[in-house]
Write a protein that holds these residues in place. Structure first.
Motif, PDB file in Angstrom:
ATOM      1  N   ARG A   1      97.995  46.721  -0.896  1.00  0.00           N
ATOM      2  CA  ARG A   1      99.417  46.873  -0.570  1.00  0.00           C
ATOM      3  C   ARG A   1     100.264  47.229  -1.780  1.00  0.00           C
ATOM      4  N   SER A   2      99.693  47.074  -2.967  1.00  0.00           N
ATOM      5  CA  SER A   2     100.474  47.274  -4.176  1.00  0.00           C
ATOM      6  C   SER A   2     100.073  48.560  -4.894  1.00  0.00           C
ATOM      7  N   ASP A   3     101.072  49.206  -5.512  1.00  0.00           N
ATOM      8  CA  ASP A   3     100.821  50.376  -6.349  1.00  0.00           C
ATOM      9  C   ASP A   3     100.569  49.978  -7.806  1.00  0.00           C
ATOM     10  N   ARG A   4     100.797  48.735  -8.134  1.00  0.00           N
ATOM     11  CA  ARG A   4     100.606  48.266  -9.508  1.00  0.00           C
ATOM     12  C   ARG A   4      99.137  47.900  -9.703  1.00  0.00           C
ATOM     13  N   ALA A   5      98.521  48.519 -10.676  1.00  0.00           N
ATOM     14  CA  ALA A   5      97.068  48.400 -10.843  1.00  0.00           C
ATOM     15  C   ALA A   5      96.615  46.956 -10.999  1.00  0.00           C
ATOM     16  N   ARG A   6      97.355  46.157 -11.785  1.00  0.00           N
ATOM     17  CA  ARG A   6      96.926  44.789 -12.038  1.00  0.00           C
ATOM     18  C   ARG A   6      96.937  43.953 -10.768  1.00  0.00           C
ATOM     19  N   ILE A   7      97.872  44.258  -9.862  1.00  0.00           N
ATOM     20  CA  ILE A   7      97.930  43.527  -8.590  1.00  0.00           C
ATOM     21  C   ILE A   7      96.905  44.096  -7.625  1.00  0.00           C
ATOM     22  N   ALA A   8      96.837  45.423  -7.543  1.00  0.00           N
ATOM     23  CA  ALA A   8      95.898  46.061  -6.615  1.00  0.00           C
ATOM     24  C   ALA A   8      94.457  45.732  -6.957  1.00  0.00           C
ATOM     25  N   HIS A   9      94.154  45.530  -8.234  1.00  0.00           N
ATOM     26  CA  HIS A   9      92.786  45.275  -8.679  1.00  0.00           C
ATOM     27  C   HIS A   9      92.476  43.789  -8.835  1.00  0.00           C
ATOM     28  N   HIS A  10      93.376  42.919  -8.403  1.00  0.00           N
ATOM     29  CA  HIS A  10      93.129  41.479  -8.538  1.00  0.00           C
ATOM     30  C   HIS A  10      91.920  41.067  -7.681  1.00  0.00           C
ATOM     31  N   GLY A  11      90.936  40.445  -8.307  1.00  0.00           N
ATOM     32  CA  GLY A  11      89.727  40.036  -7.593  1.00  0.00           C
ATOM     33  C   GLY A  11      88.845  41.197  -7.176  1.00  0.00           C
ATOM     34  N   LEU A  12      89.037  42.345  -7.822  1.00  0.00           N
ATOM     35  CA  LEU A  12      88.295  43.548  -7.440  1.00  0.00           C
ATOM     36  C   LEU A  12      86.789  43.396  -7.681  1.00  0.00           C
ATOM     37  N   ILE A  13      85.991  43.867  -6.721  1.00  0.00           N
ATOM     38  CA  ILE A  13      84.543  43.964  -6.898  1.00  0.00           C
ATOM     39  C   ILE A  13      84.222  45.397  -7.293  1.00  0.00           C
ATOM     40  N   GLU A  14      83.753  45.589  -8.514  1.00  0.00           N
ATOM     41  CA  GLU A  14      83.471  46.936  -9.009  1.00  0.00           C
ATOM     42  C   GLU A  14      82.367  47.591  -8.176  1.00  0.00           C
ATOM     43  N   GLY A  15      82.340  48.910  -8.220  1.00  0.00           N
ATOM     44  CA  GLY A  15      81.385  49.656  -7.411  1.00  0.00           C
ATOM     45  C   GLY A  15      79.944  49.274  -7.645  1.00  0.00           C
ATOM     46  N   ARG A  16      79.586  48.937  -8.893  1.00  0.00           N
ATOM     47  CA  ARG A  16      78.186  48.599  -9.191  1.00  0.00           C
ATOM     48  C   ARG A  16      77.743  47.309  -8.518  1.00  0.00           C
ATOM     49  N   PHE A  17      78.728  46.455  -8.127  1.00  0.00           N
ATOM     50  CA  PHE A  17      78.398  45.212  -7.443  1.00  0.00           C
ATOM     51  C   PHE A  17      78.595  45.304  -5.927  1.00  0.00           C
ATOM     52  N   ALA A  18      79.158  46.412  -5.454  1.00  0.00           N
ATOM     53  CA  ALA A  18      79.607  46.485  -4.057  1.00  0.00           C
ATOM     54  C   ALA A  18      78.533  46.957  -3.086  1.00  0.00           C
ATOM     55  N   TRP A  19      77.312  47.153  -3.563  1.00  0.00           N
ATOM     56  CA  TRP A  19      76.252  47.631  -2.663  1.00  0.00           C
ATOM     57  C   TRP A  19      75.861  46.586  -1.630  1.00  0.00           C
ATOM     58  N   PHE A  20      76.344  45.367  -1.775  1.00  0.00           N
ATOM     59  CA  PHE A  20      76.064  44.329  -0.784  1.00  0.00           C
ATOM     60  C   PHE A  20      76.582  44.725   0.594  1.00  0.00           C
ATOM     61  N   ALA A  21      77.595  45.609   0.619  1.00  0.00           N
ATOM     62  CA  ALA A  21      78.213  46.007   1.888  1.00  0.00           C
ATOM     63  C   ALA A  21      77.566  47.239   2.500  1.00  0.00           C
ATOM     64  N   VAL A  22      76.555  47.786   1.833  1.00  0.00           N
ATOM     65  CA  VAL A  22      75.869  48.989   2.331  1.00  0.00           C
ATOM     66  C   VAL A  22      74.457  48.595   2.761  1.00  0.00           C
ATOM     67  N   PRO A  23      74.245  48.311   4.029  1.00  0.00           N
ATOM     68  CA  PRO A  23      72.925  47.852   4.487  1.00  0.00           C
ATOM     69  C   PRO A  23      71.818  48.843   4.122  1.00  0.00           C
ATOM     70  N   GLY A  24      70.725  48.319   3.582  1.00  0.00           N
ATOM     71  CA  GLY A  24      69.574  49.147   3.241  1.00  0.00           C
ATOM     72  C   GLY A  24      69.710  49.940   1.964  1.00  0.00           C
ATOM     73  N   SER A  25      70.806  49.756   1.218  1.00  0.00           N
ATOM     74  CA  SER A  25      70.972  50.518  -0.021  1.00  0.00           C
ATOM     75  C   SER A  25      69.899  50.120  -1.031  1.00  0.00           C
ATOM     76  N   ALA A  26      69.536  51.081  -1.889  1.00  0.00           N
ATOM     77  CA  ALA A  26      68.465  50.849  -2.861  1.00  0.00           C
ATOM     78  C   ALA A  26      68.799  49.693  -3.799  1.00  0.00           C
ATOM     79  N   GLN A  27      70.067  49.606  -4.228  1.00  0.00           N
ATOM     80  CA  GLN A  27      70.453  48.538  -5.149  1.00  0.00           C
ATOM     81  C   GLN A  27      70.372  47.166  -4.485  1.00  0.00           C
TER      82      GLN A  27
END
Length: 268
Positions: A51-77
């Motif tokens: 909801r925010s355009d401010r990076a520090r707020i928008a990225h609060h608690g962000l899961i970086e892409g390298r950790f986000a493969w948990f949401a892609v079933p069957g992904s190699a990672q």
């Protein structure tokens, strides 16, 4: 003052309306290209606050892409992370995806108050009694994906959340009572339910959860460890494996029974 008060109220309402209209827009897509859209919204994989355009707020608690493969079933990672969890027997101490021993923290609860980066760092710099697995950055990212996937699975399955926190004690016994510490501890470590962390060695395998199905099958012939096989091993390791660096450990029957009792002390 009577004129200013309604004016201030009007301005406050306008600000709320403008903020709400702006918050309704997904700010993520202003900077990031859409991907895996069929899997859901940005926050379903990466969290943050769209909801925010401010990076520090928008990225609060962000899961970086390298950790986000948990949401892609069957992904190699994700599959790599699951293999690592099985190969290195994380469940001999931890619960993940609702399965495992309860000697250490429940990994299904970690994401509630711990960031993905913090989990990765905890693997890189392990806590007391946790083995140093020497995972590289890619392996840690895969393992974190597997942990997050397990936590998500327990939420979907509606696992009970009333589990009490796991308490691990590290108070030393008196030297004359600490049979494990004297006879096994110079080389081995082990977590137990009632005695907490035992031993101080790091040159030999961690014996936590030794008699459970989660421990690696490293007994003779690739079998799971049982009390009978451990007794034979302690009596003369080189009879079982001629080139093992472990020497025979002469133990009086009461001391052997105390060690076996400690290693059986595993909640599931």
């Amino acid at each position: 003052m009577a004129v200013r008060r309604p004016l201030l109220i009007t301005l406050a309402l306008l600000l709320c309306l403008c903020g709400g209209a702006q918050g309704a827009r997904i700010s993520c897509l202003k900077c990031h290209s859409p991907h895996y859209q069929k899997l859901g919204k940005c926050v379903d994989c990466h969290r943050g606050d769209p909801r925010s355009d401010r990076a520090r707020i928008a990225h609060h608690g962000l899961i970086e892409g390298r950790f986000a493969w948990f949401a892609v079933p069957g992904s190699a990672q994700l599959e790599k992370g699951r293999r690592l969890m099985d190969t290195f027997a994380c469940r001999r101490c931890h619960t993940s995806a609702g399965d495992g021993n309860r000697l250490a923290s429940n990994l299904d609860r970690l994401p509630e108050g711990t960031t993905a980066q913090e989990i990765s760092e905890a693997v890189r710099v392990p806590a007391l009694m946790m083995p140093q697995f020497q995972f590289d950055e890619t392996q840690r990212a895969a393992l974190v994906s597997a942990i997050l996937a397990g936590a998500r699975q327990t939420r979907v399955n509606g696992e009970k959340r009333g589990e009490p926190p796991q308490v691990v004690h590290f108070k030393r016994e008196r030297e004359e009572e600490d049979v494990f510490g004297k006879r096994c501890g110079p080389c081995h470590r082990a977590l137990t339910t009632t005695r907490g962390g035992l031993g101080r060695g790091t040159v030999a395998p961690n014996l936590s959860g030794l008699f459970t199905r989660y421990y690696p099958k490293t007994a003779l012939g690739g079998a799971a460890w049982e009390e009978r096989s451990l007794k034979k091993w302690i009596e003369n390791p080189r009879r079982e494996r001629p080139f093992t660096p472990m020497r025979p450990v002469p133990l009086e029957p009461p001391d052997l029974e105390r060690i076996l009792t400690l290693l059986r002390d595993t909640p599931r």
